[in-house]
Design an enzyme around this catalytic site. Sequence first.
Site, PDB file in Angstrom:
ATOM      1  N   ASP A  23       0.890  -1.224   0.290  1.00 32.87           N
ATOM      2  CA  ASP A  23       0.130  -0.172   0.308  1.00 32.87           C
ATOM      3  C   ASP A  23       1.563   1.510  -0.047  1.00 32.87           C
ATOM      4  OD1 ASP A  23      -2.492   1.513   0.623  1.00 32.87           O
ATOM      5  OD2 ASP A  23      -2.362   1.348   2.383  1.00 32.87           O
ATOM      6  N   ASP A  25      -0.513   4.992   0.857  1.00 29.82           N
ATOM      7  CA  ASP A  25      -0.780   5.988   1.895  1.00 29.82           C
ATOM      8  C   ASP A  25      -0.369   4.657   3.151  1.00 29.82           C
ATOM      9  OD1 ASP A  25      -1.859   9.203   0.893  1.00 29.82           O
ATOM     10  OD2 ASP A  25      -2.669   7.073  -0.336  1.00 29.82           O
ATOM     11  N   ASP A 197      -1.706  -0.956   5.790  1.00 29.92           N
ATOM     12  CA  ASP A 197      -1.990  -0.441   7.253  1.00 29.92           C
ATOM     13  C   ASP A 197      -3.177  -0.595   7.798  1.00 29.92           C
ATOM     14  OD1 ASP A 197      -2.417   1.840   5.861  1.00 29.92           O
ATOM     15  OD2 ASP A 197      -2.205   2.806   6.977  1.00 29.92           O
TER      16      ASP A 197
END
Length: 247
Positions: A23, A25, A197
């Site tokens: 991922d 961000d 996250d």
Amino acid sequence: MTTALDQALDELAGRRPLLLASDYDGVLARLRDDPAAAVPEPGVGELLARLATVDGVTVALVSGRGVADLQATSGLTGPFRWVGSHGAEFDGPLTGDLAVRRDQLAAALAPLVEAVPGARLEQKPAGAAVHVRTVADRAAADQLLADVAAGPGADPALTAKPGKDVLELAVTDADKGSALLRLREELGAQGALYLGDDVTDEDGFRALAPDGVTIKVGDGDTAAAHRVPDLDGVRAVLERLAAALRA
């Protein structure tokens, strides 16, 4: 880094073809109130580029952002695979009926968002996202997300993707898990790693279980097999991989 993760990375480095996916961000770049300001952490771009030059290794960025936005914001260059909109942008932008439905969705959400100071509506290539990170009144922020879920988000043809201070609604049912499985199959990958996250990354963790090396960044319940505390931990993982691969 735990001993178990260190050993998993060492074993993973011996597999080919190898898929290394992440991922963006909150993993490669810090979360920002202004998404356009979310640039990669120092040195991350260079590490990813080094990993991508290793024979038999593919580096993929798998994001909720649209591909064009991800490329422009990150400034990353290299022989990467780019997967946007949680897997909906895999072979190009949406067209036809899906594009029409996406625009209708944004129009329905606009008045709800405009009524809450600090809220922001982001139109995405495969849907729209309501952001409340900068809403000072947290009760109003929670209520807005609830109203979106109970209103436009109640359409069974839409896929809801809740995240940290955001609710995204997509006009397709693609997710990061299906995107990773597609990449793994396309590459014939014998090993795969995924770093994430947020809530939407859990699809990716579950998809790669039990053989993939899945790493949750930060706190919270997770299906990932491993965890690092923060973006410094992510950098340590990338550096460990580069050393193991002699990148």
